[in-house]
Design a protein around this motif. Structure first.
Motif, short mmCIF file in Angstrom:
data_model
loop_
_atom_site.label_atom_id
_atom_site.label_comp_id
_atom_site.label_asym_id
_atom_site.label_seq_id
_atom_site.Cartn_x
_atom_site.Cartn_y
_atom_site.Cartn_z
N ARG A 154 0.84 -1.20 0.00
CA ARG A 154 0.00 0.00 0.00
C ARG A 154 0.88 1.24 0.00
NH1 ARG A 154 -5.03 -0.52 2.75
NH2 ARG A 154 -4.98 1.77 2.91
N LYS A 155 0.85 1.98 -1.09
CA LYS A 155 1.67 3.18 -1.20
C LYS A 155 1.27 4.24 -0.17
CE LYS A 155 0.68 3.40 -5.65
NZ LYS A 155 0.63 3.84 -7.07
N ASP A 156 -0.03 4.36 0.09
CA ASP A 156 -0.49 5.38 1.02
C ASP A 156 -0.02 5.11 2.45
OD1 ASP A 156 -2.13 3.11 0.98
OD2 ASP A 156 -3.89 4.20 1.71
N LEU A 157 0.02 3.82 2.83
CA LEU A 157 0.45 3.49 4.19
C LEU A 157 1.94 3.73 4.39
CD1 LEU A 157 -1.66 0.26 4.79
CD2 LEU A 157 -2.01 2.53 5.81
N LEU A 158 2.74 3.38 3.38
CA LEU A 158 4.17 3.67 3.49
C LEU A 158 4.43 5.16 3.55
CD1 LEU A 158 5.82 1.05 1.08
CD2 LEU A 158 6.04 1.19 3.56
N LYS A 159 3.68 5.92 2.77
CA LYS A 159 3.84 7.38 2.79
C LYS A 159 3.48 7.95 4.16
CE LYS A 159 2.35 11.58 0.34
NZ LYS A 159 1.49 12.10 -0.77
N SER A 160 2.50 7.34 4.83
CA SER A 160 2.05 7.86 6.13
C SER A 160 3.10 7.72 7.22
CB SER A 160 0.76 7.15 6.56
OG SER A 160 1.02 5.81 6.98
#
Length: 423
Positions: A154-160
């Motif tokens: 999940r790209k969004d979770l890594l970004k978070s």
């Protein structure tokens, strides 16, 4: 009960009735010869479409009749072994899991691929799939599709959490643990049930650590790389990153968890790409992909190849037509359909350079790289017993003892190779 090569006699007795009830395997009169293809129930319909197209292209020589087996690889093998042990002539083409080649070839249940066709296979197919079809330096099967597991995330979770895509198992588990501390979706989805998927996971880790399990001459070679692999499995299973259902998880169930948004990472096959679009579109929008994580620094991962090969039964009454049908079913145009519609990775290297394919299969380069620099499960006629021995030693993953796993596996595998294991 004991399982293995000594069971063929018992299987044979049970299979005679199955052969008698198999139905007409080919046309006895005028018209196209029926070529029976036994294969797993491929859900996209691409196999059925190719069988119909190849039948039409044969100009009346043959008609491919699909006979669906179980969805379970283990049950597929049992069904085929029973029929082949009974010399069932109704089987012409059989779809074999890539780890059955040595067993079926040694039992003389399948015919070697004719030299001209074998030369074509080695010239156009990627090295990994070709090796799965090879036993004792001879090609015994026709690769139809391959498979290799990637890291999906999940790209969004890594970004978070301000983290890049993890490149090692240690990093991935650490990132998942950090997400868990922040109350965010964090599971790492893997196949931990006591079945073949557990063997694939373990073998990929061992090969990626630079080791092996069994050599081509049936010598057990487990060593410290086995301990390294087992340690990773145990570390995941006992960390916050582990899905509570890890010890019963298979490919489909672990992917469902990812699609529902409960996970941050997933190790799985390319079918998950279309699956996410269909069942978890919000997750699919944030879905990234990367190479299988590194196990040992400086050693590129070598992921266990999956997929299927087509064998031609030694008892087929129409071997020439069966080989012709297999040759048609593995044409480039159908391989593209198998991949795009069914998520089954192509075995032909040239397919990965076709622009339309690259667009539909955006992770194509990662798949090709892993099929060229590949891992492979032990090639041995006793593979069924070897697989069961590994499953027994490593399940449940949360109970693995890395300190004793090397000695345990050595003993279990030696018994399996001599068919003395009670599994």
């Amino acid at each position: 009960m004991r399982r293995g090569r000594r069971h063929i006699g018992a299987i044979l007795g049970a299979a005679v009735a199955a052969a008698a009830l198999a139905g007409c395997g080919s046309s006895a009169g005028h018209g196209p010869t029926t070529i029976n293809w036994y294969v797993f129930p491929e859900p996209s319909g691409s196999f059925a479409a190719a069988a119909q197209a190849c039948s039409k292209a044969s100009n009346g020589k043959y008609n491919i009749n699909i006979n669906f087996l179980s969805t379970s690889s283990d049950q597929q093998r049992v069904s085929l072994v029973r029929r082949l042990a009974a010399h069932d002539s109704s089987i012409d083409i059989l779809a074999m899991d890539v780890d059955w080649t040595a067993e079926f070839a040694t039992a003389k249940w399948i015919r070697p691929v004719p030299q001209s066709f074998a030369s074509q296979i080695t010239s156009v197919d990627l090295p990994g799939p070709v090796q799965t079809a090879t036993w004792q330096h001879k090609i015994y099967a026709v690769p139809i599709n391959s498979n290799t597991e990637l890291l999906w995330y999940r790209k969004d979770l890594l970004k978070s959490i301000g983290k890049p895509v993890p490149t090692t198992w240690t990093q991935m588990i650490a990132d998942a643990t950090l997400l868990a501390k922040q109350g965010k979706p964090h599971y790492i989805e893997e196949q931990g049930a006591q079945y073949e998927g557990l063997v694939v996971w373990f073998n990929s880790l061992v090969d990626s650590a630079g080791g092996g399990i069994i050599t081509g001459n049936n010598k057990v070679v487990v060593d410290n790389t086995t301990k390294t692999a087992a340690s990773i499995m145990h570390d995941l299973a006992t960390s916050p990153a582990a899905d509570p259902s890890l010890n019963v998880a298979q490919e489909g169930s672990s992917d469902s968890q990812f699609d529902t948004g409960l996970a941050a990472f997933e190790i799985n096959y390319p079918f998950v790409w279309q699956s996410a679009k269909a069942t978890g579109p919000s997750v699919a929008k944030q879905m990234g992909y990367a190479l299988f994580p590194t196990v040992t620094p400086g050693i590129a991962p070598k992921v266990s190849i999956g997929g299927y090969n087509l064998g031609i039964s030694a008892y087929s009454k129409h071997p020439s037509l069966a080989f012709a049908a297999a040759q048609c079913l593995t044409q480039q145009q159908y391989e593209i359909t198998y991949a795009v519609k069914g998520g089954l990775a192509p075995v032909r290297g040239a397919v990965y350079q076709i622009p339309s394919f690259e667009k539909a299969y955006p992770f194509h380069d990662l798949i090709k790289r892993q099929l060229a620099h590949y891992g492979i499960r032990p090639q041995t006629p006793a593979y069924a017993d070897v697989s069961l021995a590994i499953q027994k030693a490593l399940s449940p993953t949360s109970s693995i003892n890395p300190s004793s796993v090397v000695s345990t596996l050595k003993s279990e595998l030696k018994d399996a190779l001599s068919s003395q294991a009670l599994l």
